[in-house]
Design an enzyme around this catalytic site. Structure first.
Site, short mmCIF file in Angstrom:
data_model
loop_
_atom_site.label_atom_id
_atom_site.label_comp_id
_atom_site.label_asym_id
_atom_site.label_seq_id
_atom_site.Cartn_x
_atom_site.Cartn_y
_atom_site.Cartn_z
CG ASN A 214 -9.72 30.68 -60.68
OD1 ASN A 214 -9.01 29.99 -61.39
ND2 ASN A 214 -9.25 31.34 -59.62
CD GLU B 188 -8.81 47.98 -60.73
OE1 GLU B 188 -8.06 46.99 -60.68
OE2 GLU B 188 -8.40 49.15 -60.56
CG ASP C 101 -9.02 35.88 -66.12
OD1 ASP C 101 -9.87 35.72 -65.21
OD2 ASP C 101 -9.20 36.64 -67.10
CG HIS D 99 -12.19 31.90 -56.87
ND1 HIS D 99 -11.59 32.45 -57.98
CD2 HIS D 99 -13.35 32.59 -56.69
CE1 HIS D 99 -12.35 33.44 -58.44
NE2 HIS D 99 -13.42 33.54 -57.68
NE ARG E 284 -6.45 38.10 -68.29
CZ ARG E 284 -7.01 39.19 -67.84
NH1 ARG E 284 -6.43 40.34 -68.03
NH2 ARG E 284 -8.17 39.15 -67.20
NE ARG F 294 -13.69 33.29 -68.18
CZ ARG F 294 -12.58 33.78 -68.73
NH1 ARG F 294 -12.36 33.59 -70.02
NH2 ARG F 294 -11.71 34.44 -68.00
CD1 TRP F 295 -11.38 24.51 -64.98
CD2 TRP F 295 -12.56 24.34 -63.08
NE1 TRP F 295 -11.17 23.24 -64.47
CE2 TRP F 295 -11.89 23.12 -63.29
CE3 TRP F 295 -13.37 24.47 -61.94
CZ2 TRP F 295 -11.99 22.04 -62.42
CZ3 TRP F 295 -13.47 23.39 -61.07
CH2 TRP F 295 -12.78 22.20 -61.31
CG LEU G 286 9.66 30.41 -57.32
CD1 LEU G 286 10.03 30.85 -58.74
CD2 LEU G 286 8.39 29.56 -57.37
NE ARG H 32 -14.01 39.28 -59.83
CZ ARG H 32 -13.41 38.27 -60.43
NH1 ARG H 32 -13.50 37.06 -59.91
NH2 ARG H 32 -12.74 38.45 -61.53
C1 IPE Z 1 -7.58 40.09 -63.43
O1 IPE Z 1 -8.64 39.28 -63.73
C2 IPE Z 1 -7.35 40.08 -61.95
C3 IPE Z 1 -6.77 38.86 -61.42
C4 IPE Z 1 -6.43 37.82 -62.10
C5 IPE Z 1 -6.55 38.89 -60.00
P1 IPE Z 1 -10.13 39.82 -63.86
O2 IPE Z 1 -10.94 38.61 -64.21
O3 IPE Z 1 -10.52 40.55 -62.65
O4 IPE Z 1 -10.03 40.84 -65.06
P2 IPE Z 1 -11.14 41.41 -66.05
O5 IPE Z 1 -12.25 41.94 -65.20
O6 IPE Z 1 -11.60 40.26 -66.89
O7 IPE Z 1 -10.44 42.44 -66.85
C1 IPE Z 2 -9.40 34.75 -61.72
O1 IPE Z 2 -10.53 34.09 -62.13
C2 IPE Z 2 -9.35 34.91 -60.22
C3 IPE Z 2 -9.56 36.29 -59.74
C4 IPE Z 2 -9.71 37.34 -60.48
C5 IPE Z 2 -9.60 36.47 -58.32
P1 IPE Z 2 -11.91 34.83 -62.40
O2 IPE Z 2 -12.72 34.80 -61.15
O3 IPE Z 2 -11.69 36.18 -62.97
O4 IPE Z 2 -12.56 33.86 -63.48
P2 IPE Z 2 -13.45 34.29 -64.73
O5 IPE Z 2 -12.66 35.29 -65.52
O6 IPE Z 2 -14.71 34.87 -64.19
O7 IPE Z 2 -13.65 33.01 -65.47
MG MG Z 3 -11.56 36.87 -64.84
#
Ligand code: IPE
Ligand code: IPE
Ligand code: MG
Length: 248
Positions: free
Chosen positions: A28, A73, A26, A43, A194, A30-31, A137, A77
């Site tokens: 990507n 879910e 999680d 991503h 996480r 925000r980065w 692995l 997006r």
């Molecule tokens: C969880 O991250 C799903 C994956 C890492 C693939 P999300 O970014 O989708 O989760 P929420 O929406 O913050 O709960």
């Molecule tokens: C995780 O990063 C990747 C996926 C859920 C596919 P996010 O895209 O959820 O990144 P944030 O949470 O918006 O920073």
């Molecule tokens: Mg996220």
């Protein structure tokens, strides 16, 4: 000139390496946002972390590493972002498949791959097939995966087996149910990590995490590296796992 700061050296106990580590990748978006870049760039950058961690976990003797790559879910997006994520397996395997093969890494996936574009399906299935004999692995991508969906589908399968006389109600045990989950032949998850400072499961491995140790790291996924992995394992090794019992 910049020198990479020396990594902190965590003393890891080789006899207590988690067999199965599950990552919720999680942060990507925000980065990328921090750098005023499109979310998709985050991503893209995040796939480099997967390579780094797979090679390092393999070296450490971790048996399986599961990565939450796309949740059921995540279809909520923007279509452009979803489309981009579905192109990432091609990019990832083009760049790193040969190296992963050389390192004896076995690729797997769990989830509703059939909902991804045909090309994505073929690329992932090809990597799985070509690496199926590898004994290092197991790198398992949870792609279009949801924990509730998995439990519900396994429940439906159990109902069908019962109806068809394959099992009796007494034979429907926790062990039997677990073997029929998508992770059925993987070792139990010892450690769940996480990244990005979010403290929730977001529908990941609802059954599998019943007795896993949880580590939450503030690092955004594209910045997560070997040192973070070592730190997570060191934290894991400092925990006392009781599984409901009492340690003597
Ligand atoms: C969880 O991250 C799903 C994956 C890492 C693939 P999300 O970014 O989708 O989760 P929420 O929406 O913050 O709960
Ligand atoms: C995780 O990063 C990747 C996926 C859920 C596919 P996010 O895209 O959820 O990144 P944030 O949470 O918006 O920073
Ligand atoms: Mg996220």
């Amino acid at each position: 000139m910049f020198f990479k700061q020396k990594q902190k050296d965590y003393q890891l106990d080789q006899n207590n390496i988690p067999k199965h580590i599950a990552f919720i990748m999680d942060g990507n978006g925000r980065w990328a946002k921090k750098r005023k870049l499109p979310r998709t760039y985050g991503h893209h950058e995040g796939t480099k972390t997967i390579r780094t961690l797979a090679l390092e976990a393999n070296k450490l003797g971790v048996k399986a590493m599961s990565l939450y790559a796309f949740s059921t879910e995540n279809f909520k997006r923007d279509a452009k972002e979803v489309e981009y994520i579905f192109k990432l397996p091609k990019e990832f395997f083009n760049l790193y498949f040969d190296e992963l093969m050389k390192n004896n890494v076995q690729i797997r996936y769990i989830g509703h791959l059939e909902l991804a574009p045909k090309e994505t399906q073929m690329i992932i299935q090809d990597a799985v097939k070509k690496s199926s004999e590898n004994t290092g692995l197991i790198l398992c991508f949870a792609f279009i995966y949801g924990g509730r969906d998995e439990i519900l589908n396994t429940t439906k399968l159990m109902c069908e087996q019962y109806k068809a006389g394959v099992i009796t109600l007494d034979e429907l045990t926790e062990d039997y149910f677990e073997k029929h989950l998508m992770t059925g032949d993987l070792p139990p998850v010892d450690l769940m990590v996480r990244s990005s400072g979010e403290y929730r499961l977001s529908n990941f491995f609802l059954w599998q995490l019943a007795y896993a140790e949880f580590v939450f790291d503030e690092t955004l996924w594209p910045d997560y590296d070997e040192e973070c992995l070592h730190r997570a394992i060191a934290i894991y090794q400092g925990r006392e796992r009781r599984f409901g019992g009492v340690l003597k």
